[in-house]
Design an enzyme around this catalytic site. Structure first.
Site, mmCIF file in Angstrom:
data_model
loop_
_atom_site.group_PDB
_atom_site.id
_atom_site.type_symbol
_atom_site.label_atom_id
_atom_site.label_comp_id
_atom_site.label_asym_id
_atom_site.label_seq_id
_atom_site.Cartn_x
_atom_site.Cartn_y
_atom_site.Cartn_z
ATOM 1 C CG ASN A 49 -33.676 96.453 -26.501
ATOM 2 O OD1 ASN A 49 -34.757 95.923 -26.695
ATOM 3 N ND2 ASN A 49 -33.424 97.173 -25.433
ATOM 4 C CG HIS A 119 -30.117 94.177 -19.428
ATOM 5 N ND1 HIS A 119 -30.972 93.688 -18.452
ATOM 6 C CD2 HIS A 119 -30.815 95.112 -20.108
ATOM 7 C CE1 HIS A 119 -32.144 94.310 -18.557
ATOM 8 N NE2 HIS A 119 -32.065 95.178 -19.545
ATOM 9 C CG HIS A 121 -30.214 99.415 -21.923
ATOM 10 N ND1 HIS A 121 -31.118 98.883 -22.807
ATOM 11 C CD2 HIS A 121 -30.627 99.042 -20.683
ATOM 12 C CE1 HIS A 121 -32.047 98.225 -22.122
ATOM 13 N NE2 HIS A 121 -31.765 98.308 -20.833
#
Length: 171
Positions: A49, A119, A121
């Site tokens: 990220n 997506h 995490h």
């Protein structure tokens, strides 16, 4: 009021924001280290990220450009879960976290920064990783730069992925 100066953030603040999907764009550029792509599989990839909540915050992203988890086929979902296992193993081996936050933010209202491309995490957590800076100053301190984290995780993920493939071939 106290101020914390972060002059490196101005580049993001004044930059023209992406109109195209950033995940799809990064995949096509074939600059994995520069784009922080740690691993490519058949249906998904793992990427750090760019604006992490903690050191080692990564994301597992399907190649398919969709924001609807119900549209992903079984193979994509299975690889996503295998990549989750590999990510947790690699983060444990390299960073020794005490726990993890794992999940999806589906839709802008749910906090998805990139709402158009689903997506997952994976955020490593340590005891005491929320301190006075976050509580009082609403500022998160990330002590390691992304390139150092990338160089730490990349060889471990590559090794774990190869070990998994060999294990599946021998089964």
């Amino acid at each position: 009021m106290k101020r914390l100066f972060c002059p490196w953030r101005i580049k993001y603040v004044v930059s023209e924001k992406e109109k195209d999907c950033i995940f799809c764009k990064k995949l096509l550029e074939n600059k994995d280290e520069e784009n922080l792509i740690l691993l490519r599989g058949r249906f998904n990839f793992i990427i750090l990220n760019l604006y992490p909540y903690n050191n080692g915050h990564l994301m597992i992203v399907p190649y398919e450009h969709t924001n609807d988890i119900t549209k992903l086929d079984t193979e994509t979902l299975m690889e996503m879960m295998r990549f989750l296992q590999l990510s947790v193993k690699a983060l444990k081996e390299t960073m020794n976290p005490h726990g993890f936050n794992i999940g999806f933010n589906i839709g802008e209202v749910a906090g998805a920064g990139i709402a158009e491309h689903l997506h997952m995490h994976v955020v490593p957590r340590w005891n005491g990783d929320t301190n006075f800076m976050f509580v009082l100053g609403e500022t998160k301190v990330i002590p390691e730069d992304l390139q150092s984290t990338y160089k730490k995780l990349k060889p471990v993920l590559d090794r774990l992925y190869e070990e998994e493939k060999k294990s599946q071939e021998s089964s």
